[in-house]
Design a protein around this motif. Structure first.
Motif, PDB file in Angstrom:
ATOM      1  N   THR A 349       9.448  11.388 -12.052  1.00 12.52           N
ATOM      2  CA  THR A 349      10.234  12.495 -11.406  1.00 12.52           C
ATOM      3  C   THR A 349      10.161  12.453  -9.980  1.00 12.52           C
ATOM      4  O   THR A 349       9.364  11.721  -9.546  1.00 12.52           O
ATOM      5  CB  THR A 349       9.871  13.948 -12.171  1.00 12.52           C
ATOM      6  OG1 THR A 349       8.737  14.074 -11.641  1.00 12.52           O
ATOM      7  CG2 THR A 349       9.930  13.993 -13.538  1.00 12.52           C
ATOM      8  N   CYS A 350      10.827  13.515  -9.086  1.00 11.02           N
ATOM      9  CA  CYS A 350      10.707  13.652  -8.018  1.00 11.02           C
ATOM     10  C   CYS A 350       9.094  13.647  -7.554  1.00 11.02           C
ATOM     11  O   CYS A 350       8.521  14.562  -8.213  1.00 11.02           O
ATOM     12  CB  CYS A 350      11.609  14.666  -7.266  1.00 11.02           C
ATOM     13  SG  CYS A 350      11.202  15.302  -5.611  1.00 11.02           S
ATOM     14  N   GLU A 351       8.546  13.324  -6.583  1.00 12.44           N
ATOM     15  CA  GLU A 351       7.143  13.323  -6.150  1.00 12.44           C
ATOM     16  C   GLU A 351       6.819  14.775  -5.617  1.00 12.44           C
ATOM     17  O   GLU A 351       5.607  14.890  -5.288  1.00 12.44           O
ATOM     18  CB  GLU A 351       6.705  12.166  -5.549  1.00 12.44           C
ATOM     19  CG  GLU A 351       6.842  10.913  -6.375  1.00 12.44           C
ATOM     20  CD  GLU A 351       6.139   9.819  -5.554  1.00 12.44           C
ATOM     21  OE1 GLU A 351       5.094   9.752  -5.629  1.00 12.44           O
ATOM     22  OE2 GLU A 351       6.869   9.010  -4.925  1.00 12.44           O
ATOM     23  N   ALA A 352       7.866  15.322  -5.168  1.00 15.19           N
ATOM     24  CA  ALA A 352       7.555  16.962  -4.749  1.00 15.19           C
ATOM     25  C   ALA A 352       6.948  17.584  -5.748  1.00 15.19           C
ATOM     26  O   ALA A 352       7.247  17.688  -7.049  1.00 15.19           O
ATOM     27  CB  ALA A 352       8.917  17.405  -4.295  1.00 15.19           C
ATOM     28  N   GLY A 353       5.866  18.383  -5.305  1.00 13.39           N
ATOM     29  CA  GLY A 353       5.181  19.171  -6.286  1.00 13.39           C
ATOM     30  C   GLY A 353       6.028  20.294  -6.856  1.00 13.39           C
ATOM     31  O   GLY A 353       6.798  20.949  -6.276  1.00 13.39           O
ATOM     32  N   GLY A 354       6.205  20.208  -8.178  1.00 17.23           N
ATOM     33  CA  GLY A 354       6.734  21.150  -8.974  1.00 17.23           C
ATOM     34  C   GLY A 354       8.376  20.884  -9.186  1.00 17.23           C
ATOM     35  O   GLY A 354       9.129  21.527  -9.943  1.00 17.23           O
TER      36      GLY A 354
END
Length: 413
Positions: A349-354
Motif C-alpha cells: 500500500t501507500c507507505e504513508a502511515g495509516g
C-alpha cells in the motif's frame, strides 16, 4: 333581435366540471385522511393527470385555428404567450399531440384510460419514430401495442431502453440487421459531432468542453475510475479534509491520467515521441517558491515541477544564469517497471502511515528530490498515493520515515 347562444361543447363542459370540483376541495386538508384514502387519492390523481393531459393533447392537435386567429406562429406559441409555460415544453407537447392524432392511436387511447402518462407517451412515440422508415406497418403497430403494454409496468427510463430493443421482442428475425444499421448511423453521427475546445479562464484553470462518441466516453470513464474509485484518503477528501465531490475526484483523476500517459505510444510530434518539456532555472528549482515554464504552455511552481519529475513523462530542462541548458533530463530518471514491482514487494500500500491505498495505484517518489541530486534507485524511493505524493512536494509539510518503515507527514508550524 335575439342572439342564439352556441351550445357548450362536451370537452369544455368536462373541463369546467373538473375545475369546479377542484374548487370545492380547495380548502380541504388531506392531513386527516386515512392512510388508505391517501394512497388511493394519489393513484387516482396520477390517473386523472394522464387523462387530462390526453384531453389537452387532443385539443392541441386541432387548435391551429386558435393560433391563426391571432397570427401566432403555432398554438404552442399562443399558449406560451397566454399561460407563460416553458416554450420548449409546449412545442414538445404539440409534436406529441400531432403524432397521437395522426399515427399513434393506441398510445392516445392508453392515456385516455390513465394507463400511460405523458412522459411515457413521449418516450414511446420517440421509440416508434426511430424505427426504420421502411418497416412493415403491421410490425410497427405490434411494436406500439407492446410498448403501450409495458407502460403499466415500466417508467420512462426503462421504457426508453425497451424501445431501443423492441424489434428483438416482436421481430427478432430482422432485429440484428436493423440494429447494425442503427449503430452504424449513430457512429457516423458521433464522428461528425466529435469536438473538443479548451478556454483559459485566467485564474490558473482551463475549461475543457468536449463531445465524443459514447464508446470513447466509456473508455475515458473506465480510465478515470481506475484513479478515482477506491481512493478514500487521496481521492474522496480535499486537502482540508472535507469530502471531495465525485466530479472533483474525476477532475483530479483526469490530471493524473495525463501525467501517466506513455509518450512512447503517442504519435510522433516535432520529430520525437510527444513529450512535455519544462524549463526552470537551477536556482528557481531549488527554491520552495520557484517558478518553471512548460514549453508552449503555462508557468507552474517549482514544487509541481519537482513532483512531475518523479512520475510524469516530462523532461525538465535546467537552465544556468544565461539560460544555457545545464541538464536536459531523460526518461531514465523515472522509476522502471521492475523498480515499481520491487517497491510493491516492499509495500503493498501507500507507505504513508495509516494510508491503505493499494500500491498498484500509488506513485514512485524520489525521497531525495532530483533537483537535489537524488538517484532513481530503490534506496531513494517511496511508494506514495497521489494525495501523499502531493504532500511530499508541498512546502507546508514535513515528512520522515519511521523505524517501522511508515512515512509520517506533519504540517510545518
Amino acid at each position: 333581435m335575439t342572439t342564439l347562444q352556441q351550445p357548450q361543447h362536451p370537452v369544455l363542459g368536462a373541463v369546467v366540471a373538473v375545475t369546479a370540483s377542484l374548487a370545492r376541495v380547495s380548502e380541504a386538508c388531506p392531513v386527516f385522511m386515512a392512510t388508505g384514502q391517501k394512497a388511493t387519492a394519489l393513484l387516482e390523481i396520477a390517473r386523472a393527470k394522464a387523462q387530462l393531459a390526453e384531453l389537452e393533447l387532443r385539443v392541441l392537435a386541432t387548435a391551429g385555428d386558435v393560433a391563426a386567429e391571432s397570427a401566432a406562429r403555432d398554438v404552442a406559441a399562443w399558449l406560451h404567450h397566454h399561460t407563460h409555460q416553458r416554450p420548449e415544453t409546449l412545442r414538445a407537447d404539440l409534436r406529441l399531440a400531432e403524432a397521437l392524432d395522426r399515427t399513434y392511436h393506441q398510445v392516445a387511447e392508453a392515456m385516455r384510460r390513465g394507463a400511460c402518462n405523458p412522459a411515457q407517451a413521449h418516450v414511446i412515440v420517440n421509440a416508434l419514430d426511430d424505427l426504420p422508415a421502411d418497416l412493415d406497418h403491421e410490425i410497427k403497430t405490434t411494436a406500439e401495442e407492446a410498448l403501450v403494454g409495458y407502460a403499466t409496468r415500466f417508467d420512462p427510463t426503462q421504457l426508453r431502453r425497451l424501445g431501443r430493443r423492441i424489434l428483438d421482442v416482436i421481430a427478432p428475425e430482422i432485429a440484428e440487421a436493423e440494429e447494425a444499421k442503427r449503430l452504424a448511423a449513430e457512429e457516423a453521427h458521433a464522428r461528425k459531432k466529435t469536438r473538443l475546445a479548451m478556454r483559459r479562464l485566467g485564474d490558473g484553470t482551463t475549461r475543457i468542453t468536449a463531445v465524443v462518441p459514447d464508446a470513447t466516453a466509456d473508455r475515458l470513464a473506465t480510465a478515470l475510475e481506475a484513479f478515482a474509485s477506491p481512493r478514500r484518503d487521496d481521492g474522496t477528501r480535499a486537502d482540508t479534509g472535507e469530502y471531495l465531490p465525485y466530479d472533483r475526484r474525476l477532475g483530479r483523476a483526469f490530471c493524473q491520467l495525463l501525467e501517466t500517459l506513455d509518450p512512447a505510444r503517442l504519435p510522433i510530434h516535432g520529430g520525437d515521441a510527444t513529450t512535455v518539456i519544462v524549463t526552470i532555472d537551477l536556482d528557481q528549482l531549488r527554491k520552495e517558491a520557484g517558478i518553471a515554464q512548460i514549453i508552449g504552455g503555462s508557468p507552474i511552481t517549482a514544487a509541481e515541477a519537482r513532483r512531475l519529475a518523479c512520475t510524469a513523462n516530462i523532461i525538465p530542462a535546467v537552465l544556468g544564469g544565461a539560460s544555457e541548458v545545464l541538464d536536459l533530463g531523460r526518461k531514465e530518471r523515472f522509476f522502471t517497471a521492475a523498480q515499481r514491482r520491487a517497491l510493491l514487494l516492499r509495500s503493498a500500500t501507500c507507505e504513508a502511515g495509516g494510508c491503505d491505498i493499494p500500491g498498484t495505484w500509488a506513485e514512485a517518489h524520489h525521497w531525495i528530490e532530483w533537483a537535489q541530486g537524488g538517484a532513481t534507485d530503490l534506496d531513494n524511493a517511496a511508494l506514495l498515493c497521489s494525495h501523499h505524493h502531493h504532500r511530499a512536494h508541498d512546502a507546508a509539510y514535513l515528512h520522515e520515515r519511521l523505524p517501522n518503515g511508515d512515512i509520517r507527514f506533519t504540517r510545518r508550524t
